[in-house]
Design a protein around this motif. Structure first.
Motif, PDB file in Angstrom:
ATOM      1  N   ALA A  87       0.706  -1.245   0.364  1.00 23.60           N
ATOM      2  CA  ALA A  87      -0.152   0.283  -0.103  1.00 23.60           C
ATOM      3  C   ALA A  87       0.870   1.105   0.038  1.00 23.60           C
ATOM      4  CB  ALA A  87      -0.577  -0.383   1.065  1.00 23.60           C
ATOM      5  N   ILE A  88       2.083   0.751   0.460  1.00 25.25           N
ATOM      6  CA  ILE A  88       2.248   2.711   0.959  1.00 25.25           C
ATOM      7  C   ILE A  88       3.127   2.588  -0.476  1.00 25.25           C
ATOM      8  CG2 ILE A  88       4.716   3.513   1.960  1.00 25.25           C
ATOM      9  CD1 ILE A  88       3.909   2.388   4.869  1.00 25.25           C
ATOM     10  N   SER A  89       3.617   1.749  -1.148  1.00 23.19           N
ATOM     11  CA  SER A  89       4.986   1.873  -2.238  1.00 23.19           C
ATOM     12  C   SER A  89       3.761   1.906  -3.583  1.00 23.19           C
ATOM     13  CB  SER A  89       5.042   0.012  -2.733  1.00 23.19           C
ATOM     14  OG  SER A  89       5.895  -0.399  -1.744  1.00 23.19           O
ATOM     15  N   ILE A  90       2.483   1.455  -3.605  1.00 24.95           N
ATOM     16  CA  ILE A  90       1.224   2.252  -4.604  1.00 24.95           C
ATOM     17  C   ILE A  90       1.121   3.663  -4.345  1.00 24.95           C
ATOM     18  CG2 ILE A  90      -0.662   1.784  -5.295  1.00 24.95           C
ATOM     19  CD1 ILE A  90      -0.529  -1.062  -4.414  1.00 24.95           C
ATOM     20  N   ASP A  91       1.199   4.252  -2.999  1.00 23.26           N
ATOM     21  CA  ASP A  91       0.921   5.749  -2.930  1.00 23.26           C
ATOM     22  C   ASP A  91       2.342   6.396  -2.926  1.00 23.26           C
ATOM     23  OD1 ASP A  91      -1.076   4.446   0.332  1.00 23.26           O
ATOM     24  OD2 ASP A  91      -2.022   4.375  -1.503  1.00 23.26           O
ATOM     25  N   LYS A  92       2.941   5.930  -2.409  1.00 22.90           N
ATOM     26  CA  LYS A  92       4.836   6.648  -2.770  1.00 22.90           C
ATOM     27  C   LYS A  92       4.957   6.775  -4.072  1.00 22.90           C
ATOM     28  CE  LYS A  92       6.151   7.266   1.789  1.00 22.90           C
ATOM     29  NZ  LYS A  92       6.746   7.255   3.026  1.00 22.90           N
ATOM     30  N   SER A  93       4.571   5.777  -5.178  1.00 23.43           N
ATOM     31  CA  SER A  93       4.642   5.822  -6.171  1.00 23.43           C
ATOM     32  C   SER A  93       5.027   6.476  -7.483  1.00 23.43           C
ATOM     33  CB  SER A  93       4.376   4.281  -6.965  1.00 23.43           C
ATOM     34  OG  SER A  93       3.076   5.112  -7.153  1.00 23.43           O
ATOM     35  N   ASP A  94       4.569   7.692  -7.174  1.00 26.61           N
ATOM     36  CA  ASP A  94       4.321   9.309  -7.554  1.00 26.61           C
ATOM     37  C   ASP A  94       5.331   9.869  -7.171  1.00 26.61           C
ATOM     38  OD1 ASP A  94       2.071   8.680  -9.821  1.00 26.61           O
ATOM     39  OD2 ASP A  94       0.889   9.678  -8.166  1.00 26.61           O
ATOM     40  N   GLU A  95       6.313   9.749  -5.753  1.00 24.86           N
ATOM     41  CA  GLU A  95       6.844  10.629  -5.749  1.00 24.86           C
ATOM     42  C   GLU A  95       8.078  11.019  -6.413  1.00 24.86           C
ATOM     43  OE1 GLU A  95       9.846  10.115  -1.561  1.00 24.86           O
ATOM     44  OE2 GLU A  95       8.536   8.809  -2.074  1.00 24.86           O
ATOM     45  N   MET A  96       8.782  12.222  -6.408  1.00 25.08           N
ATOM     46  CA  MET A  96      10.590  12.185  -6.903  1.00 25.08           C
ATOM     47  C   MET A  96      10.672  13.137  -6.154  1.00 25.08           C
ATOM     48  SD  MET A  96       7.471  14.713 -10.296  1.00 25.08           S
ATOM     49  CE  MET A  96       9.422  14.274 -11.177  1.00 25.08           C
ATOM     50  N   VAL A  97      12.067  12.900  -6.723  1.00 25.05           N
ATOM     51  CA  VAL A  97      13.712  12.900  -6.305  1.00 25.05           C
ATOM     52  C   VAL A  97      13.966  14.513  -6.817  1.00 25.05           C
ATOM     53  CG1 VAL A  97      15.761  12.718  -5.455  1.00 25.05           C
ATOM     54  CG2 VAL A  97      13.920  10.902  -5.477  1.00 25.05           C
ATOM     55  N   GLU A  98      14.554  15.391  -6.351  1.00 32.25           N
ATOM     56  CA  GLU A  98      15.089  16.807  -5.893  1.00 32.25           C
ATOM     57  C   GLU A  98      16.658  16.724  -6.287  1.00 32.25           C
ATOM     58  OE1 GLU A  98      14.077  19.859  -4.070  1.00 32.25           O
ATOM     59  OE2 GLU A  98      12.201  20.086  -3.567  1.00 32.25           O
ATOM     60  N   ILE A  99      17.131  16.431  -8.143  1.00 27.78           N
ATOM     61  CA  ILE A  99      18.553  16.601  -8.309  1.00 27.78           C
ATOM     62  C   ILE A  99      19.117  18.156  -8.584  1.00 27.78           C
ATOM     63  CG2 ILE A  99      19.514  15.521  -9.875  1.00 27.78           C
ATOM     64  CD1 ILE A  99      17.761  13.395  -8.561  1.00 27.78           C
ATOM     65  N   PRO A 100      20.034  17.950  -7.594  1.00 35.29           N
ATOM     66  CA  PRO A 100      20.821  19.866  -7.600  1.00 35.29           C
ATOM     67  C   PRO A 100      21.122  19.721  -8.877  1.00 35.29           C
ATOM     68  CG  PRO A 100      21.756  17.890  -6.709  1.00 35.29           C
ATOM     69  CD  PRO A 100      20.480  17.865  -6.702  1.00 35.29           C
ATOM     70  N   ALA A 101      21.758  21.490  -9.678  1.00 35.12           N
ATOM     71  CA  ALA A 101      21.732  21.559 -10.644  1.00 35.12           C
ATOM     72  C   ALA A 101      23.932  20.683 -10.313  1.00 35.12           C
ATOM     73  CB  ALA A 101      22.013  23.420 -10.832  1.00 35.12           C
ATOM     74  N   GLY A 102      24.330  21.263 -11.635  1.00 34.11           N
ATOM     75  CA  GLY A 102      25.354  20.330 -11.380  1.00 34.11           C
ATOM     76  C   GLY A 102      26.664  19.451 -12.014  1.00 34.11           C
ATOM     77  N   VAL A 103      27.507  19.745 -12.361  1.00 29.14           N
ATOM     78  CA  VAL A 103      28.993  19.731 -13.419  1.00 29.14           C
ATOM     79  C   VAL A 103      29.168  18.026 -13.458  1.00 29.14           C
ATOM     80  CG1 VAL A 103      30.468  20.364 -14.381  1.00 29.14           C
ATOM     81  CG2 VAL A 103      29.156  21.886 -13.719  1.00 29.14           C
ATOM     82  N   PHE A 104      29.014  17.379 -14.412  1.00 30.68           N
ATOM     83  CA  PHE A 104      30.046  15.425 -13.878  1.00 30.68           C
ATOM     84  C   PHE A 104      30.114  15.882 -15.344  1.00 30.68           C
ATOM     85  CE2 PHE A 104      25.487  15.321 -16.632  1.00 30.68           C
ATOM     86  CZ  PHE A 104      26.352  13.571 -16.863  1.00 30.68           C
ATOM     87  N   THR A 105      31.413  14.781 -15.241  1.00 25.26           N
ATOM     88  CA  THR A 105      31.752  13.658 -16.565  1.00 25.26           C
ATOM     89  C   THR A 105      31.275  12.881 -17.192  1.00 25.26           C
ATOM     90  OG1 THR A 105      34.047  14.546 -15.885  1.00 25.26           O
ATOM     91  CG2 THR A 105      33.574  13.062 -17.563  1.00 25.26           C
ATOM     92  N   MET A 106      31.042  13.227 -17.984  1.00 22.27           N
ATOM     93  CA  MET A 106      30.039  11.838 -18.418  1.00 22.27           C
ATOM     94  C   MET A 106      31.174  11.033 -19.331  1.00 22.27           C
ATOM     95  SD  MET A 106      26.693  12.396 -21.011  1.00 22.27           S
ATOM     96  CE  MET A 106      25.283  11.236 -21.615  1.00 22.27           C
ATOM     97  N   GLY A 107      30.358  10.088 -19.081  1.00 22.99           N
ATOM     98  CA  GLY A 107      31.266   8.384 -20.097  1.00 22.99           C
ATOM     99  C   GLY A 107      31.878   7.758 -19.079  1.00 22.99           C
ATOM    100  N   SER A 108      32.801   6.936 -19.876  1.00 22.63           N
ATOM    101  CA  SER A 108      33.911   6.144 -19.185  1.00 22.63           C
ATOM    102  C   SER A 108      34.826   5.869 -20.864  1.00 22.63           C
ATOM    103  CB  SER A 108      33.180   4.879 -19.471  1.00 22.63           C
ATOM    104  OG  SER A 108      34.469   3.859 -18.644  1.00 22.63           O
ATOM    105  N   GLU A 109      36.320   6.284 -20.004  1.00 20.82           N
ATOM    106  CA  GLU A 109      36.848   5.789 -20.668  1.00 20.82           C
ATOM    107  C   GLU A 109      38.123   3.941 -20.719  1.00 20.82           C
ATOM    108  OE1 GLU A 109      39.313   7.714 -21.963  1.00 20.82           O
ATOM    109  OE2 GLU A 109      39.413   9.406 -21.947  1.00 20.82           O
ATOM    110  N   ASP A 110      37.468   3.623 -19.959  1.00 21.62           N
ATOM    111  CA  ASP A 110      36.717   1.962 -19.789  1.00 21.62           C
ATOM    112  C   ASP A 110      35.774   0.990 -20.424  1.00 21.62           C
ATOM    113  OD1 ASP A 110      39.281   2.285 -18.218  1.00 21.62           O
ATOM    114  OD2 ASP A 110      38.199   2.508 -16.562  1.00 21.62           O
TER     115      ASP A 110
END
Length: 306
Positions: free
Chosen positions: A53-76
């Motif tokens: 019940a809790i899982s279903i009720d919270k299935s619409d929940e969203m998480v805030e992702i802060p602004a930022g800079v990251f390195t995309m991809g992988s050398e390996d």
């Protein structure tokens, strides 16, 4: 005689009254015990279903992702995970879980065009909602990730929900959970028990083909650094992007690539090996493809107007 009758009635009434009071007391006690038993059974049943019940009720929940800079991809990684490049993103919110059968049912009930059998083949192939009966999903799948959904259907759902599919950059940034250089959602070392993948430990339930498990309910596996569940394994996830090779140079809030022949899916699934579960791994699929191991989640951009 009249006095006797009165006298007799006067004697009998109190006795009947006491008798009825005793019966009423017994009945009240029995009713109270019945209520207690039924209430206990209700609590027992409710406790058994509480997680669902809790899982279903919270299935619409969203998480805030802060602004930022990251390195995309992988050398390996694979050839299309290079060259590494920096990406700067504004803040946004992402679904904590993949979109579930129950959520998707609300969408198709409000949008008959997307009910089973209605979309055109170039929007969704013959496997669209394969395990549904018209607008009814399989019993007990309320909190499982919606499968057999094409890219076009996922995009239509996102628009209906006033959200969008994440770009590849947003997906990878969110999957990394705020950490740089990690191979997997949880770190650099592969942990067999933290995701639903093809090589699950021996105690996992087997299924046909010598593999294991199958799709599991949303929220069954690991939470990353941002608090998002199941970014590795269980089901692949559609992104907004068409497939293209990376280019040199840094990016800031890039728009989705427009290749409509192949769309990028991320995260791996219960049918994947551990290489496919890496945060930088890219895979492709036709946008009308509907597979048992592809689902999706949505994002919402944070408005800066007002």
């Amino acid at each position: 005689m009249r006095k006797n009758k009165l006298s007799l009635r006067g004697v009998l009434v109190p006795k009947q009254s006491h008798k009825y009071k005793r019966l009423l007391g017994i009945a009240s006690l029995s009713l109270a015990m019945t209520i207690v038993i039924l209430f206990s059974l209700f609590l027992f049943r409710r406790n058994g279903d509480e997680v669902s019940a809790i899982s279903i009720d919270k299935s619409d929940e969203m998480v805030e992702i802060p602004a930022g800079v990251f390195t995309m991809g992988s050398e390996d990684g694979e050839f299309d995970e290079r060259p590494l490049h920096e990406v700067e993103l504004d803040d946004f919110s992402m679904d904590k879980y993949e979109v579930t059968y129950l959520q998707y049912q609300r969408f198709i009930l409000a949008n008959p065009h997307w009910q089973k059998g209605n979309p055109k083949f170039d929007e969704a192939d013959e496997n669209y909602l394969r395990d549904w009966n018209v607008s009814e999903f399989p019993k007990g799948k309320e909190k499982y990730p919606a499968a057999y959904v094409s890219w076009y259907a996922a995009d239509a759902y996102a628009r209906w929900a006033q959200k969008s599919l994440p770009t590849e950059r947003q997906w990878e940034y969110a999957a990394r959970g705020g950490y740089e250089g990690m191979q997997y959602v949880w770190g650099n070392n592969f942990e067999t028990h933290l995701s639903n993948w093809r090589g699950l430990p021996p105690h996992s339930p087997p299924y046909k083909g010598g593999d294991r498990g199958g799709v599991m309910p949303v929220g069954s596996y690991s939470i990353n650094g941002f608090g998002i569940n199941d970014m590795a394994g269980n089901v692949w996830e559609w992104t907004a992007d068409g497939y293209e090779l990376y280019m040199d140079g840094n990016e800031k809030n890039p728009r989705p690539r427009l290749n409509n022949h192949l769309k990028v899916i991320r995260g791996g699934s219960w049918k994947s090996d551990k290489n496919s579960l890496r945060v930088s791994f890219r895979h492709t699929e036709k946008p009308n493809a509907c597979r048992i191991d592809i689902g999706f989640r949505c994002i919402k951009s944070v408005s800066v107007s007002d």
